[in-house]
Design an enzyme around this catalytic site. Structure first.
Site, PDB file in Angstrom:
ATOM      1  N   CYS A  50      52.028  36.644  37.956  1.00  0.00           N
ATOM      2  CA  CYS A  50      50.783  37.395  38.186  1.00  0.00           C
ATOM      3  C   CYS A  50      50.240  37.960  36.880  1.00  0.00           C
ATOM      4  O   CYS A  50      50.954  38.643  36.143  1.00  0.00           O
ATOM      5  CB  CYS A  50      51.059  38.535  39.173  1.00  0.00           C
ATOM      6  N   CYS A  53      50.403  42.010  36.922  1.00  0.00           N
ATOM      7  CA  CYS A  53      51.657  42.768  36.975  1.00  0.00           C
ATOM      8  C   CYS A  53      52.016  43.321  35.589  1.00  0.00           C
ATOM      9  O   CYS A  53      51.681  42.728  34.566  1.00  0.00           O
ATOM     10  CB  CYS A  53      52.790  41.872  37.487  1.00  0.00           C
ATOM     11  N   HIS A 113      52.926  44.806  42.984  1.00  0.00           N
ATOM     12  CA  HIS A 113      52.165  43.614  43.351  1.00  0.00           C
ATOM     13  C   HIS A 113      51.978  43.482  44.873  1.00  0.00           C
ATOM     14  O   HIS A 113      51.002  42.894  45.339  1.00  0.00           O
ATOM     15  CB  HIS A 113      52.924  42.391  42.816  1.00  0.00           C
ATOM     16  N   ASN A 153      37.260  43.054  45.794  1.00  0.00           N
ATOM     17  CA  ASN A 153      37.303  41.876  46.671  1.00  0.00           C
ATOM     18  C   ASN A 153      38.716  41.757  47.174  1.00  0.00           C
ATOM     19  O   ASN A 153      39.632  41.590  46.377  1.00  0.00           O
ATOM     20  CB  ASN A 153      36.991  40.590  45.893  1.00  0.00           C
ATOM     21  N   SER A 161      41.044  36.504  43.483  1.00  0.00           N
ATOM     22  CA  SER A 161      41.859  35.495  42.823  1.00  0.00           C
ATOM     23  C   SER A 161      43.340  35.865  42.855  1.00  0.00           C
ATOM     24  O   SER A 161      44.170  35.067  42.457  1.00  0.00           O
ATOM     25  CB  SER A 161      41.390  35.346  41.378  1.00  0.00           C
ATOM     26  N   HIS A 164      47.346  41.113  43.950  1.00  0.00           N
ATOM     27  CA  HIS A 164      47.725  42.370  43.279  1.00  0.00           C
ATOM     28  C   HIS A 164      46.594  43.395  43.488  1.00  0.00           C
ATOM     29  O   HIS A 164      45.441  43.078  43.254  1.00  0.00           O
ATOM     30  CB  HIS A 164      47.950  42.110  41.780  1.00  0.00           C
ATOM     31  N   HIS A 166      43.762  45.585  43.021  1.00  0.00           N
ATOM     32  CA  HIS A 166      42.893  45.797  41.856  1.00  0.00           C
ATOM     33  C   HIS A 166      41.436  45.792  42.269  1.00  0.00           C
ATOM     34  O   HIS A 166      41.092  45.378  43.378  1.00  0.00           O
ATOM     35  CB  HIS A 166      43.116  44.687  40.829  1.00  0.00           C
ATOM     36  N   GLN A 168      37.187  45.521  40.354  1.00  0.00           N
ATOM     37  CA  GLN A 168      36.427  45.191  39.153  1.00  0.00           C
ATOM     38  C   GLN A 168      35.315  46.220  38.957  1.00  0.00           C
ATOM     39  O   GLN A 168      34.869  46.855  39.912  1.00  0.00           O
ATOM     40  CB  GLN A 168      35.786  43.820  39.297  1.00  0.00           C
TER      41      GLN A 168
HETATM   42  P1  H2U Z   1      39.055  39.063  41.439  1.00  0.00           P
HETATM   43  O1  H2U Z   1      40.382  38.886  42.110  1.00  0.00           O
HETATM   44  O2  H2U Z   1      38.120  39.987  42.215  1.00  0.00           O
HETATM   45  O3  H2U Z   1      38.447  37.747  41.057  1.00  0.00           O
HETATM   46  O4  H2U Z   1      39.332  39.837  40.052  1.00  0.00           O
HETATM   47  C1  H2U Z   1      40.185  39.379  39.077  1.00  0.00           C
HETATM   48  C2  H2U Z   1      39.496  39.443  37.751  1.00  0.00           C
HETATM   49  O5  H2U Z   1      40.476  39.328  36.716  1.00  0.00           O
HETATM   50  C3  H2U Z   1      38.498  38.294  37.519  1.00  0.00           C
HETATM   51  O6  H2U Z   1      37.220  38.835  37.307  1.00  0.00           O
HETATM   52  C4  H2U Z   1      39.936  38.621  35.636  1.00  0.00           C
HETATM   53  C5  H2U Z   1      39.028  37.592  36.260  1.00  0.00           C
HETATM   54  O7  H2U Z   1      37.983  37.269  35.370  1.00  0.00           O
HETATM   55  N1  H2U Z   1      41.045  38.065  34.841  1.00  0.00           N
HETATM   56  C6  H2U Z   1      41.267  38.545  33.561  1.00  0.00           C
HETATM   57  O8  H2U Z   1      40.508  39.386  33.086  1.00  0.00           O
HETATM   58  N2  H2U Z   1      42.349  38.097  32.847  1.00  0.00           N
HETATM   59  C7  H2U Z   1      43.217  37.152  33.303  1.00  0.00           C
HETATM   60  O9  H2U Z   1      44.182  36.820  32.634  1.00  0.00           O
HETATM   61  C8  H2U Z   1      42.984  36.499  34.600  1.00  0.00           C
HETATM   62  C9  H2U Z   1      41.859  37.041  35.435  1.00  0.00           C
HETATM   63 ZN    ZN Z   2      50.957  41.382  40.280  1.00  0.00          ZN
END
Ligand code: H2U
Ligand code: ZN
Length: 349
Positions: A50, A53, A113, A153, A161, A164, A166, A168
């Protein structure tokens, strides 16, 4: 008079100035798509793969610190950048474009996580509320920033994505569409009545009680009269404040508390980790006074009948207007009927 329980009707959204079609008689139509659900296991507290993490590597070479509470970083795939050069295009008002500067961040809610907002503790959620407030304050202070959008989201169905916990933050130099609509309607209402639209709305709903899901001293969660998503919730501060910055310690705690209660009710509804997009709407960060603006959060969850049967925004909804079958009142009733002990917790007891 109009029978809101049985006859097709339109409802007005005073926050966006748009209408939504409600067809309550359609809930009687046959449905064969029901899929039963089982509770998913909680999973790993630390996932070596992840990128959120503690201690793990992110894209682009950065490594997360061994954080023990919350953690904020600049998005490695930012949709907006602070160093974007200014530029404009206008061909007869038909081909119009403008450059846009911004800052995008990611906020990890917890090092664990496996957690979700519904299963985090209230003191830990309080820390998240304080991080949001600090981020709002810092980003609003950046001279070119006009709007700070904090959003989460949750779930694959909503395009998250990573499970974990989180959220934005996207902050940019102009108001995005939804903020602009709410700015226009709240200002017009304030100019006409010399009162705040959402102060009036929340007090009306608290009198009627038909659409209220849960509340505490400082916040009320309700299915708005004009809800589009089946179990949409509007979370409103009961007291007037244009942004998170106006919350005192008590109110921040109450916000943390109600976030947990809302998401627990959601998870319990179909006994699944309920997917949603949620986010806060706060006053524009333009350095002006905004007495018309009232802090609130929207929850937009896609699920309709079960863990797998979702509402689609297709057909008439893409071409005409959004539409729903179950009324806001019956959705509120179902959410009100849910316990506030998480179903995974209940199984342990
Ligand atoms: P979402 O799960 O809402 O997509 O948010 C995850 C965000 O994390 C996504 O905007 C960022 C993605 O661009 N990200 C990073 O900044 N660094 C990473 O190594 C992977 C994902
Ligand atoms: Zn994680």
């Amino acid at each position: 008079m109009i029978n809101l329980k049985e006859q097709p009707h339109k409802r007005f959204n005073p926050l966006t100035g748009e209408w939504i079609l409600v067809s309550p008689h359609r809930t009687q139509r046959p449905w064969q798509g029901q899929v039963e659900t089982t509770a998913a296991p909680v999973g790993l507290q630390y996932d070596p793969a992840c990128y959120l993490c503690p201690g793990n590597a992110r894209a682009g070479g950065a490594r997360n610190p061994n954080y023990t509470s919350t953690f904020v970083f600049d998005n490695d795939y930012a949709a907006l950048r602070p160093d974007t050069a200014p530029g404009e295009l206008n061909e007869n008002g038909l081909l119009v474009a403008r450059s846009e500067k911004g800052i995008c961040r990611v906020v990890c809610f917890s090092p664990d996580h496996s957690l979700t907002v519904a299963r985090m503790s209230i003191p830990d959620l309080e820390k998240v509320v304080h991080v949001w407030t600090g981020q709002y304050r810092d980003l609003a202070a950046v001279p070119f920033i006009q709007s700070v959008q904090i959003f989460e989201n949750r779930g694959e169905m909503m395009g998250a994505s990573n499970p974990h916990p989180h959220c934005q933050i996207w902050a940019n130099e102009s108001l995005p569409n939804e903020m602009l609509k709410e700015q226009t309607t709240q200002r017009a209402y304030f100019e006409q009545h010399n009162r705040c639209l959402l102060c009036d709305y929340v007090s009306l709903e608290l009198q009627l009680r038909e659409r209220v899901v849960c509340e505490n001293e400082n916040f009320a969660a309700l299915v708005p009269f004009w809800a589009i998503w089946p179990f949409e919730i509007l979370l409103l501060s009961k007291h007037h404040t244009p942004s998170l910055e106006g919350l005192d310690r008590n109110a921040a705690r109450d916000l943390a508390e109600i976030l947990k209660r809302i998401t627990t009710r959601y998870d319990n509804l179909f006994r699944v980790s309920f997917p949603y997009t949620m986010g806060f709407h706060q006053q524009p960060a333009d350095g002006r006074e905004h007495p018309e603006w009232h802090l609130h959060a929207h929850y937009y969850p896609p699920l309709l009948r079960s863990a797998t049967v979702r509402k689609f925004m297709v057909g008439y909804e893409m071409l005409g207007s959004p539409q729903r079958d179950i009324t806001a009142e019956s959705a509120a009733e179902r959410l009100r009927a849910q316990p506030e002990i998480h179903y995974l917790q209940e199984q342990k007891q």
